[in-house]
Write a protein that holds these residues in place. Structure first.
Motif, PDB file in Angstrom:
ATOM      1  N   ALA A  65       0.920  -1.183   0.021  1.00 54.98           N
ATOM      2  CA  ALA A  65      -0.035   0.044   0.149  1.00 54.98           C
ATOM      3  C   ALA A  65       0.930   1.151  -0.012  1.00 54.98           C
ATOM      4  N   ALA A  66       2.112   1.287   0.700  1.00 52.72           N
ATOM      5  CA  ALA A  66       2.895   2.411   0.883  1.00 52.72           C
ATOM      6  C   ALA A  66       3.393   2.682  -0.477  1.00 52.72           C
ATOM      7  N   LEU A  67       4.066   1.397  -1.240  1.00 53.75           N
ATOM      8  CA  LEU A  67       4.435   1.422  -2.666  1.00 53.75           C
ATOM      9  C   LEU A  67       3.653   2.011  -3.500  1.00 53.75           C
ATOM     10  N   ALA A  68       2.014   1.483  -3.536  1.00 52.20           N
ATOM     11  CA  ALA A  68       1.256   2.161  -4.493  1.00 52.20           C
ATOM     12  C   ALA A  68       0.861   3.549  -4.128  1.00 52.20           C
ATOM     13  N   TYR A  69       0.855   4.281  -2.695  1.00 50.76           N
ATOM     14  CA  TYR A  69       0.687   5.469  -2.587  1.00 50.76           C
ATOM     15  C   TYR A  69       1.818   6.233  -3.167  1.00 50.76           C
ATOM     16  N   LEU A  70       3.203   5.582  -3.009  1.00 48.02           N
ATOM     17  CA  LEU A  70       4.362   6.538  -3.432  1.00 48.02           C
ATOM     18  C   LEU A  70       4.242   6.759  -5.101  1.00 48.02           C
ATOM     19  N   VAL A  71       3.871   5.519  -5.750  1.00 46.78           N
ATOM     20  CA  VAL A  71       3.732   5.455  -7.150  1.00 46.78           C
ATOM     21  C   VAL A  71       2.760   6.514  -7.536  1.00 46.78           C
ATOM     22  N   LEU A  72       1.662   6.333  -7.088  1.00 47.74           N
ATOM     23  CA  LEU A  72       0.427   7.292  -7.784  1.00 47.74           C
ATOM     24  C   LEU A  72       0.475   8.674  -6.925  1.00 47.74           C
ATOM     25  N   VAL A  73       0.626   8.933  -5.982  1.00 50.81           N
ATOM     26  CA  VAL A  73       0.795  10.303  -5.226  1.00 50.81           C
ATOM     27  C   VAL A  73       2.118  11.126  -5.217  1.00 50.81           C
ATOM     28  N   GLY A  74       3.047  10.237  -4.803  1.00 48.24           N
ATOM     29  CA  GLY A  74       4.325  10.877  -4.565  1.00 48.24           C
ATOM     30  C   GLY A  74       5.133  10.865  -5.920  1.00 48.24           C
ATOM     31  N   SER A  75       4.787  10.124  -6.717  1.00 37.14           N
ATOM     32  CA  SER A  75       5.396  10.246  -8.253  1.00 37.14           C
ATOM     33  C   SER A  75       4.679  10.705  -9.190  1.00 37.14           C
ATOM     34  N   ILE A  76       3.744  10.031  -9.619  1.00 40.26           N
ATOM     35  CA  ILE A  76       2.771  10.635 -10.735  1.00 40.26           C
ATOM     36  C   ILE A  76       2.320  11.981 -10.736  1.00 40.26           C
ATOM     37  N   VAL A  77       1.331  12.111  -9.551  1.00 48.01           N
ATOM     38  CA  VAL A  77       0.740  13.372  -9.402  1.00 48.01           C
ATOM     39  C   VAL A  77       1.781  14.495  -8.947  1.00 48.01           C
ATOM     40  N   ALA A  78       2.803  14.401  -7.894  1.00 45.96           N
ATOM     41  CA  ALA A  78       3.497  15.193  -7.392  1.00 45.96           C
ATOM     42  C   ALA A  78       4.675  15.568  -8.519  1.00 45.96           C
ATOM     43  N   PHE A  79       5.075  14.691  -9.387  1.00 47.59           N
ATOM     44  CA  PHE A  79       6.004  14.843 -10.231  1.00 47.59           C
ATOM     45  C   PHE A  79       5.573  15.630 -11.329  1.00 47.59           C
ATOM     46  N   SER A  80       4.394  15.198 -11.706  1.00 47.67           N
ATOM     47  CA  SER A  80       3.531  15.904 -12.798  1.00 47.67           C
ATOM     48  C   SER A  80       3.484  17.462 -12.527  1.00 47.67           C
ATOM     49  N   CYS A  81       2.948  17.738 -11.336  1.00 47.25           N
ATOM     50  CA  CYS A  81       2.796  19.022 -10.897  1.00 47.25           C
ATOM     51  C   CYS A  81       4.201  20.029 -10.835  1.00 47.25           C
ATOM     52  N   TYR A  82       5.225  19.083 -10.198  1.00 49.44           N
ATOM     53  CA  TYR A  82       6.600  19.729 -10.257  1.00 49.44           C
ATOM     54  C   TYR A  82       6.936  20.002 -11.574  1.00 49.44           C
ATOM     55  N   ALA A  83       7.002  19.313 -12.755  1.00 51.48           N
ATOM     56  CA  ALA A  83       7.254  19.512 -14.164  1.00 51.48           C
ATOM     57  C   ALA A  83       6.302  20.725 -14.699  1.00 51.48           C
ATOM     58  N   TYR A  84       4.993  20.795 -14.198  1.00 53.40           N
ATOM     59  CA  TYR A  84       4.272  21.885 -14.802  1.00 53.40           C
ATOM     60  C   TYR A  84       4.740  23.247 -14.155  1.00 53.40           C
ATOM     61  N   ALA A  85       5.036  23.100 -12.895  1.00 57.67           N
ATOM     62  CA  ALA A  85       5.562  24.416 -12.341  1.00 57.67           C
ATOM     63  C   ALA A  85       6.778  24.632 -12.773  1.00 57.67           C
ATOM     64  N   LEU A  86       7.690  23.764 -13.149  1.00 56.00           N
ATOM     65  CA  LEU A  86       8.927  24.250 -13.804  1.00 56.00           C
ATOM     66  C   LEU A  86       8.831  25.157 -15.145  1.00 56.00           C
ATOM     67  N   ALA A  87       7.797  24.795 -15.777  1.00 56.32           N
ATOM     68  CA  ALA A  87       7.683  25.178 -17.161  1.00 56.32           C
ATOM     69  C   ALA A  87       6.675  26.557 -16.802  1.00 56.32           C
ATOM     70  N   HIS A  88       6.061  26.960 -15.912  1.00 51.20           N
ATOM     71  CA  HIS A  88       5.234  28.170 -15.861  1.00 51.20           C
ATOM     72  C   HIS A  88       5.714  29.066 -14.598  1.00 51.20           C
ATOM     73  N   ALA A  89       6.577  28.708 -13.744  1.00 58.54           N
ATOM     74  CA  ALA A  89       7.056  29.771 -12.605  1.00 58.54           C
ATOM     75  C   ALA A  89       8.826  29.575 -12.462  1.00 58.54           C
ATOM     76  N   PRO A  90       9.223  30.718 -11.785  1.00 58.72           N
ATOM     77  CA  PRO A  90      10.456  30.784 -11.792  1.00 58.72           C
ATOM     78  C   PRO A  90      11.142  29.644 -10.845  1.00 58.72           C
ATOM     79  N   ILE A  91      12.433  29.366 -11.327  1.00 56.22           N
ATOM     80  CA  ILE A  91      13.021  27.992 -10.720  1.00 56.22           C
ATOM     81  C   ILE A  91      13.283  28.214  -9.035  1.00 56.22           C
TER      82      ILE A  91
END
Length: 155
Positions: A65-91
């Motif tokens: 369950a912890a692995l599933a959480y890390l894959v879904l929330v910690g990686s897919i959601v969070a990293f997608s938000c991070y990539a979006y923020a990098l493209a639209h906000a100052p580093i």
């Protein structure tokens, strides 16, 4: 171990810096998938070199369950938000996540794992929040000054 931590920090910083200067796929999810794939490959090689192994007998419902959480929330959601923020906000603003994430981890540990939050922890968290506020306010002032200078030149 220290070398791996330094390598991780340098790799993350280099990736954030170069992501603004190279051509990435237009879809942030595709860019995220490539970044996670290469990061996973590097970590797999590093783990193999360090003698880490996969031990399925050590798996439990909680660890899966912890692995599933890390894959879904910690990686897919969070990293997608991070990539979006990098493209639209100052580093400088985007990089503040690195200071806020441990704060969130401490709170989640207290809520879900009954971990203790001491006065030292609270003082550290306050210092982190204050630091992020200073960085964000400094960036906002600098951006406002640049805009004001550009407006004065245009007039």
């Amino acid at each position: 171990m220290v070398l791996l931590v330094v390598l991780a920090a340098v790799s993350w910083g280099l990736g954030s810096f170069t992501s603004l200067r190279i051509t990435l796929p237009g879809d942030p999810l595709v860019a995220t998938a490539w970044q996670l794939l290469f990061g996973g490959l590097v970590l797999t090689v590093a783990g193999a070199c360090a003698g880490e192994g996969l031990h399925p007998s050590a798996f439990s419902a909680t660890s899966l369950a912890a692995l599933a959480y890390l894959v879904l929330v910690g990686s897919i959601v969070a990293f997608s938000c991070y990539a979006y923020a990098l493209a639209h906000a100052p580093i400088s603003k985007v990089s503040t996540y690195a200071y806020v994430n441990p704060l969130i981890a401490v709170v989640l540990g207290a809520v879900f794992l009954d971990e203790r939050i001491t006065i030292v922890t609270i003082a550290g968290m306050a210092l982190i929040v204050a630091s992020v506020v200073v960085v964000v306010r400094h960036e906002a002032r600098r951006t406002a000054a640049v805009r004001a200078g550009a407006a004065a030149e245009a007039a």
